[in-house]
Scaffold this active site. Structure first.
Site, PDB file in Angstrom:
ATOM      1  N   HIS A  10       0.812  -1.218   0.000  1.00  0.00           N
ATOM      2  CA  HIS A  10       0.000   0.000   0.000  1.00  0.00           C
ATOM      3  C   HIS A  10       0.848   1.272   0.000  1.00  0.00           C
ATOM      4  O   HIS A  10       0.759   2.101  -0.907  1.00  0.00           O
ATOM      5  CB  HIS A  10      -0.925   0.008   1.217  1.00  0.00           C
ATOM      6  N   ALA A  11       1.677   1.435   1.021  1.00  0.00           N
ATOM      7  CA  ALA A  11       2.485   2.650   1.137  1.00  0.00           C
ATOM      8  C   ALA A  11       3.473   2.757  -0.016  1.00  0.00           C
ATOM      9  O   ALA A  11       3.664   3.831  -0.590  1.00  0.00           O
ATOM     10  CB  ALA A  11       3.225   2.660   2.472  1.00  0.00           C
ATOM     11  N   CYS A  70      -6.556  -6.763   3.134  1.00  0.00           N
ATOM     12  CA  CYS A  70      -7.820  -6.618   3.857  1.00  0.00           C
ATOM     13  C   CYS A  70      -8.950  -7.367   3.160  1.00  0.00           C
ATOM     14  O   CYS A  70     -10.030  -7.542   3.739  1.00  0.00           O
ATOM     15  CB  CYS A  70      -8.179  -5.144   4.018  1.00  0.00           C
ATOM     16  N   GLY A  82       6.670  -2.614   5.231  1.00  0.00           N
ATOM     17  CA  GLY A  82       5.469  -3.212   5.795  1.00  0.00           C
ATOM     18  C   GLY A  82       5.687  -3.944   7.104  1.00  0.00           C
ATOM     19  O   GLY A  82       6.578  -3.623   7.893  1.00  0.00           O
ATOM     20  N   GLY A 115      -1.239 -10.964  15.336  1.00  0.00           N
ATOM     21  CA  GLY A 115      -0.873  -9.555  15.221  1.00  0.00           C
ATOM     22  C   GLY A 115       0.302  -9.400  14.290  1.00  0.00           C
ATOM     23  O   GLY A 115       0.768 -10.366  13.666  1.00  0.00           O
ATOM     24  N   PRO A 141      18.119  12.147   7.324  1.00  0.00           N
ATOM     25  CA  PRO A 141      17.425  13.095   6.440  1.00  0.00           C
ATOM     26  C   PRO A 141      16.999  12.578   5.069  1.00  0.00           C
ATOM     27  O   PRO A 141      15.944  12.962   4.570  1.00  0.00           O
ATOM     28  CB  PRO A 141      18.429  14.241   6.308  1.00  0.00           C
ATOM     29  N   ALA A 148       9.992   7.034   5.273  1.00  0.00           N
ATOM     30  CA  ALA A 148       9.310   5.777   5.575  1.00  0.00           C
ATOM     31  C   ALA A 148       7.816   6.012   5.667  1.00  0.00           C
ATOM     32  O   ALA A 148       7.352   7.115   5.980  1.00  0.00           O
ATOM     33  CB  ALA A 148       9.839   5.170   6.876  1.00  0.00           C
ATOM     34  N   GLY A 173       3.760   3.613   6.039  1.00  0.00           N
ATOM     35  CA  GLY A 173       3.035   2.354   6.096  1.00  0.00           C
ATOM     36  C   GLY A 173       3.266   1.566   7.369  1.00  0.00           C
ATOM     37  O   GLY A 173       3.604   2.109   8.422  1.00  0.00           O
ATOM     38  N   ALA A 192      -4.307   0.001   6.191  1.00  0.00           N
ATOM     39  CA  ALA A 192      -4.083   0.363   4.789  1.00  0.00           C
ATOM     40  C   ALA A 192      -4.322   1.857   4.555  1.00  0.00           C
ATOM     41  O   ALA A 192      -3.623   2.493   3.758  1.00  0.00           O
ATOM     42  CB  ALA A 192      -4.989  -0.465   3.889  1.00  0.00           C
TER      43      ALA A 192
END
Length: 454
Positions: free
Chosen positions: A10-11, A42, A112, A242, A273, A277, A279, A298
């Site tokens: 997703h990210a 999902c 992720g 989890g 710098p 990052a 997600g 998501a």
């Protein structure tokens, strides 16, 4: 500008697509260790349950689509070393075993998360499965065909959705969780109790307040799940305990939470710098508490990924934080939540009050009208809204998005009582139920004229 991206779900997909569009001059290289990208995990329960017939609809991008944007995507390539000081990567081609080095000007970490796998006796037995990606979902579907007794370990969103899917496919299902309630991170007891009853009514065995200690099997295949309270027969076990962030590559090089979630500033920049990052590998700014938290969703991921691209060269749009807003449908019940539960707020040491209504969502003179149960959590001193939960047979879940905006903007429960909402008998009452729950929280008396100071 050389941009390296590690991980593409997703990210990652959001960051890549937007970077390519906003910075057409950039040389973007993606490293993904799986053989697919942008899988909507999902949707696994919908796929397993047969609601989604064609799994290809669960993918919203591909290496070919990214190539049209000028992006080079290396599938089945695992980054094994990141050196942020020299801005170099060590990469292994998982198909050939070949290793090579690469460099970057900007690094985007969208690696992720991965399911938590406890070190338990028998966990290596055939039939003990994880549930995270496309390959997992295909394995679950295939193994479930021959299974009759299926046990799901973990009563979070994925776990309860799978339980429903298996039961609707005619399986004997057991749900195990170490807590005394399902969905305890998202909902208070007033909301989990009716869902648990619904599970029981559908023949699902709830083994709550039980911790799994081991798995037993015959011929290398799982046959039992052994817990602190007894044993449960199982032909198939799905672990949904989890997730933890995949951030080993940057350990010791950027700031993280104790669980390894990467800390980013308002512009998705890490403490290094030129490393960004987004997600499930990241902590988010959780508005109800004002602290960093790990809430892998998501929705968080796509927002953060998009902001990475927007802020990669110049700080343009800051991250607004999140309320951790989520929703789920279990049988006939539509459920959604945002922000803190009452139990969650008290666990944070916050002094809160709550107000809850059970009312018909539209006038009783209409041919049909369903009950809505709505609870709002707010700070006792400031009366600022901190969270809300809703449950109804009618889909009223979008109202929780409205409360999410209220939390985002630091509104009070008293203001919620008088927000302008439309009235139309098909949809609501003259006092919308969001107003009503606010009215219920108003003080029962007002100060006298003499007590009011100007």
């Amino acid at each position: 500008m050389k941009v390296a991206v590690i991980g593409c779900t997703h990210a990652g997909t959001a960051a890549i697509v937007n970077t390519a569009k906003l910075h057409p001059e950039a040389e973007i290289t993606v490293y993904e260790r799986n053989d697919n990208i942008s899988f909507l995990s999902c949707g696994i329960a919908l796929y397993v349950g047969g609601v989604v017939k064609d799994p290809h609809g669960l993918f919203y991008s591909s290496p070919e689509k990214l190539a049209e944007l000028g992006v080079k995507t290396n599938m089945r390539h695992e980054v094994t070393v990141v050196d942020t000081k020299s801005k170099t990567l060590r990469v292994r081609n998982l198909a050939t075993g070949q290793e090579f080095d690469d460099t970057y000007d900007k690094l985007i970490m969208t690696t992720g998360s991965w399911p938590i796998v406890p070190k338990l006796e028998g966990i290596e037995l055939e039939g003990v499965l994880l549930c995270k990606n496309y390959d997992h979902s295909n394995t679950i579907i295939e193994k479930a065909k021959q299974a009759n007794k299926i046990t799901v370990v973990g009563a979070g969103y994925i776990g309860v959705e799978l339980v429903e899917a298996f039961q609707m496919n005619g399986k004997q299902v057991t749900l195990i969780d170490g807590e005394d309630r399902i969905l305890n991170k998202y909902l208070d007891p007033e909301f989990t109790a009716p869902i648990e009853q619904s599970f029981k009514d559908h023949g699902i065995k709830l083994a709550l307040n039980e911790k799994v200690s081991s798995f037993a099997g015959e011929g290398g295949k799982v046959t039992k799940v052994i817990t602190s309270e007894g044993e449960h027969e199982a032909d198939l076990v799905i672990l949904c305990i989890g997730f933890r962030p995949n951030t080993e590559l940057l350990k010791g090089q950027v700031d993280m939470l104790p669980n390894g979630a990467i800390l980013v500033n308002d512009y998705m920049q890490t403490s290094c710098p030129d490393v960004y990052a987004a997600g499930d590998s990241c902590a988010i700014h959780y508005n109800p508490t004002g602290k960093h938290a790990y809430i892998p969703l998501a929705t968080n991921a796509v927002r953060m990924g998009t902001l990475v691209a927007r802020n990669l060269v110049t700080e343009t749009i800051p991250y607004m934080g999140t309320q951790g807003t989520s929703g789920i449908k279990i049988y006939e019940d539509n459920i959604a939540a945002t922000g803190l539960t009452e139990e969650g707020a008290k666990a944070e040491g916050m002094d809160v009050e709550t107000t809850m209504i059970i009312d018909n969502y539209r006038p009783e003179f209409m041919p049909t009208f369903e009950q809505v149960q709505l609870k709002v959590v707010f700070d006792r001193a400031t009366r600022r809204i901190l969270g809300a939960q809703i449950l109804s047979k009618t889909d009223l879940t979008q109202s929780i998005n409205t409360v999410s905006v209220c939390i985002q903007n630091k509104m009070t429960i008293d203001q919620l009582a008088f927000i302008d909402f439309f009235f139309q008998p098909h949809y609501n009452k003259p006092w919308n139920f969001l107003n009503t729950v606010g009215l219920e929280a108003l003080p029962t008396s007002v100060p006298s004229k003499e007590a009011v100071t100007v």
